[in-house]
Design a protein around this motif. Structure first.
Motif, mmCIF file in Angstrom:
data_model
loop_
_atom_site.group_PDB
_atom_site.id
_atom_site.type_symbol
_atom_site.label_atom_id
_atom_site.label_comp_id
_atom_site.label_asym_id
_atom_site.label_seq_id
_atom_site.Cartn_x
_atom_site.Cartn_y
_atom_site.Cartn_z
ATOM 1 N N ARG A 25 -36.272 -5.260 -36.588
ATOM 2 C CA ARG A 25 -35.440 -5.222 -35.402
ATOM 3 C C ARG A 25 -35.406 -6.911 -34.801
ATOM 4 N N ARG A 26 -36.765 -7.541 -35.151
ATOM 5 C CA ARG A 26 -36.841 -8.897 -34.905
ATOM 6 C C ARG A 26 -35.780 -9.797 -35.890
ATOM 7 N N GLN A 27 -35.777 -9.142 -36.928
ATOM 8 C CA GLN A 27 -34.764 -10.041 -37.832
ATOM 9 C C GLN A 27 -33.341 -9.673 -37.594
ATOM 10 N N GLY A 28 -33.027 -8.918 -36.586
ATOM 11 C CA GLY A 28 -31.704 -8.447 -36.467
ATOM 12 C C GLY A 28 -31.043 -7.383 -36.919
ATOM 13 N N LEU A 29 -32.032 -6.478 -37.492
ATOM 14 C CA LEU A 29 -31.852 -5.193 -38.536
ATOM 15 C C LEU A 29 -32.118 -3.961 -37.655
ATOM 16 N N ILE A 30 -31.280 -2.912 -38.067
ATOM 17 C CA ILE A 30 -31.790 -1.705 -37.322
ATOM 18 C C ILE A 30 -31.886 -0.620 -38.452
ATOM 19 N N PRO A 31 -33.323 -0.036 -38.327
ATOM 20 C CA PRO A 31 -33.627 1.278 -39.496
ATOM 21 C C PRO A 31 -32.734 2.345 -39.168
ATOM 22 N N GLY A 32 -32.500 3.012 -40.274
ATOM 23 C CA GLY A 32 -31.952 4.234 -39.937
ATOM 24 C C GLY A 32 -31.964 5.242 -41.340
ATOM 25 N N VAL A 33 -31.404 6.431 -41.352
ATOM 26 C CA VAL A 33 -31.717 7.389 -42.244
ATOM 27 C C VAL A 33 -30.413 8.152 -42.462
ATOM 28 N N VAL A 34 -29.787 8.344 -43.353
ATOM 29 C CA VAL A 34 -28.688 9.401 -43.878
ATOM 30 C C VAL A 34 -29.061 10.631 -44.429
ATOM 31 N N TYR A 35 -28.955 11.700 -43.894
ATOM 32 C CA TYR A 35 -29.119 13.152 -44.236
ATOM 33 C C TYR A 35 -28.027 13.827 -45.071
ATOM 34 N N SER A 36 -28.320 14.426 -46.108
ATOM 35 C CA SER A 36 -27.175 15.065 -46.818
ATOM 36 C C SER A 36 -27.830 16.358 -47.239
ATOM 37 N N GLY A 37 -26.714 17.585 -46.975
ATOM 38 C CA GLY A 37 -27.263 18.728 -47.132
ATOM 39 C C GLY A 37 -27.690 19.086 -48.643
ATOM 40 N N GLY A 38 -29.136 19.436 -48.578
ATOM 41 C CA GLY A 38 -29.540 19.748 -50.099
ATOM 42 C C GLY A 38 -29.883 18.487 -50.844
ATOM 43 N N LYS A 39 -29.853 17.530 -50.429
ATOM 44 C CA LYS A 39 -29.871 16.233 -51.177
ATOM 45 C C LYS A 39 -31.124 15.678 -50.353
ATOM 46 N N GLU A 40 -31.805 14.655 -51.085
ATOM 47 C CA GLU A 40 -33.049 13.677 -50.490
ATOM 48 C C GLU A 40 -32.367 12.690 -49.383
ATOM 49 N N ALA A 41 -33.017 12.632 -48.326
ATOM 50 C CA ALA A 41 -32.165 11.601 -47.201
ATOM 51 C C ALA A 41 -32.656 10.337 -47.725
ATOM 52 N N ARG A 42 -31.710 9.226 -47.541
ATOM 53 C CA ARG A 42 -32.014 8.043 -47.918
ATOM 54 C C ARG A 42 -32.089 7.110 -46.589
ATOM 55 N N ALA A 43 -33.052 6.298 -46.524
ATOM 56 C CA ALA A 43 -33.304 5.156 -45.586
ATOM 57 C C ALA A 43 -32.646 3.995 -45.953
ATOM 58 N N PHE A 44 -32.174 3.598 -44.686
ATOM 59 C CA PHE A 44 -31.270 2.219 -45.013
ATOM 60 C C PHE A 44 -31.754 1.374 -43.627
ATOM 61 N N LYS A 45 -31.238 0.060 -43.957
ATOM 62 C CA LYS A 45 -31.413 -0.782 -42.930
ATOM 63 C C LYS A 45 -29.878 -1.549 -42.533
ATOM 64 N N VAL A 46 -29.618 -1.598 -41.419
ATOM 65 C CA VAL A 46 -28.209 -2.294 -41.145
ATOM 66 C C VAL A 46 -28.136 -3.471 -40.113
ATOM 67 N N ASP A 47 -27.394 -4.347 -40.407
ATOM 68 C CA ASP A 47 -27.100 -5.530 -39.464
ATOM 69 C C ASP A 47 -26.822 -4.776 -37.780
ATOM 70 N N ALA A 48 -27.681 -5.376 -36.917
ATOM 71 C CA ALA A 48 -27.460 -4.637 -35.569
ATOM 72 C C ALA A 48 -26.186 -4.853 -35.033
ATOM 73 N N ARG A 49 -25.472 -5.910 -35.010
ATOM 74 C CA ARG A 49 -24.195 -6.199 -34.553
ATOM 75 C C ARG A 49 -23.160 -5.585 -35.182
ATOM 76 N N SER A 50 -23.263 -5.237 -36.624
ATOM 77 C CA SER A 50 -22.186 -4.645 -37.291
ATOM 78 C C SER A 50 -22.486 -2.809 -36.673
ATOM 79 N N ALA A 51 -23.688 -2.590 -36.513
ATOM 80 C CA ALA A 51 -23.958 -0.895 -36.185
ATOM 81 C C ALA A 51 -23.182 -1.051 -34.696
ATOM 82 N N ARG A 52 -23.706 -1.683 -33.708
ATOM 83 C CA ARG A 52 -22.958 -1.813 -32.415
ATOM 84 C C ARG A 52 -21.401 -1.625 -32.510
ATOM 85 N N ALA A 53 -21.019 -2.640 -33.299
ATOM 86 C CA ALA A 53 -19.406 -2.737 -33.275
ATOM 87 C C ALA A 53 -18.919 -1.424 -33.885
#
Length: 228
Positions: A25-53
């Protein structure tokens, strides 16, 4: 074929823990997770401004791109925000198939409140149920469920049975709960300031009179003691 959905470009996240999340978060990134039925969740990081937009568009669906891969349609499952500042802290997404109905929670939006006769007469319009559970194809999930309250009078109650769902949308309720059991909005009479009850004033007067009588009776006793 390109879609008109907002696209969120993310990178794989391999480090975890609260300390790592704070550093991101100090680097301007937001942590996140995407879940998919029956599949393993994938963790990601995304630019905070892009996420807000992307979230600011209000779209129920987003296209998620991992490290430049083909976009995958996802539904916003949860947004964790700072309780005071409201900053986005974490993002949970759900991968979906566009040809398979899913269930989701959608906020209710009251429409025509200022025109309601009950409101114009001073009544108080109150939204009782803020979100509704619906079932629809991912592409048919609306941003809000509009509810017309322009015809409501004072003391009226609007239930879910009176709400017409958007095309392709079905309302979902708990087992044994009817649409008519769910209250969406009410208009209650205007609140009137309470005046002091007369009984209280009368009681105060009686107490005052009793005290005055007691003082008057006590005076002769004082005179007799002095004469002795």
């Amino acid at each position: 074929m390109a879609s008109d959905r907002p696209t969120l470009e993310v990178e794989e996240r391999t480090e975890f823990g609260s300390r790592t999340s704070r550093r991101l978060r100090r680097q301007g990134l937001i942590p996140g997770v995407v879940y998919s039925g029956g599949k393993e969740a994938r963790a990601f990081k995304v630019d905070a401004r892009s996420a807000r937009a992307a979230l600011a568009t209000g779209s129920a669906l987003l296209d998620l791109k991992f490290n430049g891969d083909d976009p995958q349609p996802v539904l916003v499952k949860e947004q964790q925000r700072h309780p005071v500042r409201g900053d986005l802290l974490h993002l949970d997404l759900l991968a979906v198939r566009l040809d398979k109905p899913i269930q989701a929670e959608v906020p209710v939006e009251l429409v025509g409140g200022d025109d309601a006769p009950g409101v114009r007469q001073g009544g108080i319009l109150e939204l009782i149920t803020h979100q509704l559970e619906i079932e629809a194809l991912p592409t048919d999930i609306p941003e809000t469920i509009p509810v017309d309250v322009s015809g409501m009078e004072i003391n009226d109650t609007l239930t879910l049975a009176e709400v017409v769902p958007p095309e392709g949308v079905t309302f979902v309720t708990a087992e044994g709960v009817e649409l008519s059991d769910i209250t969406i909005a009410t208009i209650t009479p205007p609140r009137v300031a309470e005046e002091p009850e007369p009984e209280v004033e009368e009681e105060a007067e009686l107490v005052g009179e009793a005290e005055a009588e007691g003082e008057a009776e006590a005076e002769p006793e004082g005179d007799e003691s002095e004469s002795e």
